[in-house]
Design a protein around this motif. Structure first.
Motif, short mmCIF file in Angstrom:
data_model
loop_
_atom_site.label_atom_id
_atom_site.label_comp_id
_atom_site.label_asym_id
_atom_site.label_seq_id
_atom_site.Cartn_x
_atom_site.Cartn_y
_atom_site.Cartn_z
N THR A 1 0.91 -1.17 0.03
CA THR A 1 -0.23 -0.10 0.02
C THR A 1 0.73 1.26 -0.07
OG1 THR A 1 -1.90 -1.26 1.21
CG2 THR A 1 -1.87 1.36 1.23
N TRP A 2 1.83 1.29 0.82
CA TRP A 2 2.81 2.53 0.88
C TRP A 2 3.52 2.56 -0.29
CZ3 TRP A 2 4.87 0.69 6.29
CH2 TRP A 2 4.19 0.81 7.31
N TYR B 1 2.80 1.60 -3.60
CA TYR B 1 1.94 2.00 -4.61
C TYR B 1 1.63 3.56 -4.38
CZ TYR B 1 1.14 -2.25 -7.54
OH TYR B 1 1.49 -3.13 -8.22
N GLY B 2 1.50 3.92 -2.86
CA GLY B 2 0.92 5.20 -2.60
C GLY B 2 2.51 6.19 -3.18
N MET C 1 2.08 8.88 -6.15
CA MET C 1 2.21 10.36 -5.84
C MET C 1 3.35 10.93 -6.69
SD MET C 1 4.06 11.85 -2.50
CE MET C 1 5.76 11.28 -3.29
#
Length: 218
Positions: A172-173, A175-176, A180
């Motif tokens: 999750t982190w 891909y975030g 961004m």
């Protein structure tokens, strides 16, 4: 009277056709040359390049192009593959796989590589982004985001596991962070509100500031 038993014919191995092999290799090499010419055509004509532009770049007629590609979509897919394999992923993955002293330095190197790609190859970048989301066709932007995010997520997973922490959030982190950087850089590529180096610093501050609170210290 004993029945006559017919012996099945013995299969004789086919002799490799040297001429066919040479023709296949010639066709592959010729196709690669045309893909390289198409990449140059994109650099010169931009994302809306025409097959005529490729023909001029290669010094052949359009008829020759269509001997090797069924249509322009197939040519576009081949160009996207070349950009990914020869230009985009080697830069980004190369930086991501280098071991550095700290997370901030690693993040900055990957972000800087992506921004420098936009600076060095603006037409190829615009071309790749223009092809994003084509129905049923190759999507270089999505494929690249996925490869980089998976690699970054694997690094984060290793860090968390080594520290005895839960690892479920790593992807999750990752891909975030990738999303961004991709979206902000794409906006900047048109807006150019700050110099490239400052953009890299800003994105590094944001990415590292967030991850610095989440990842265990080294």
């Amino acid at each position: 009277m004993q029945p006559v038993v017919e012996t099945p014919p013995v299969a004789v191995p086919a002799t490799p056709d040297g001429r066919r092999s040479r023709w296949t290799e010639h066709r592959r090499a010729r196709r690669e040359e045309l893909v390289a010419a198409a990449v140059e055509a994109v650099r010169l004509a931009g994302p809306d390049f025409a097959v005529d532009d490729v023909a001029r770049s290669a010094g052949v007629s359009k008829t020759v192009i269509y001997r090797y590609f069924a249509d322009k979509d197939e040519l576009v897919d081949a160009v996207l593959g070349r950009i990914s394999d020869a230009i985009l992923l080697p830069r980004l993955m190369g930086e991501l796989l280098v071991e550095r002293a700290d997370d901030r330095a690693s993040l900055r190197a990957v972000i800087a590589a992506f921004v420098s790609l936009i600076e060095d190859e603006p037409e190829l970048y615009r071309f790749a982004y223009a092809q994003a989301g084509r129905s049923g066709r190759a999507d270089l932007v999505a494929a690249t985001e996925r490869e980089i995010a998976e690699a970054l997520g694997a690094r984060m997973t290793e860090r968390l596991a080594a520290a005895g922490r839960e690892t479920q959030a790593a992807m999750t982190w990752a891909y975030g962070v990738v999303g961004m950087v991709q979206l902000a850089s794409h906006w900047w590529s048109a807006a150019r509100t700050v110099p490239a180096a400052e953009l890299v610093d800003q994105l590094t501050e944001l990415a590292h500031g967030g991850l610095g609170l989440l990842l265990p210290p080294r």
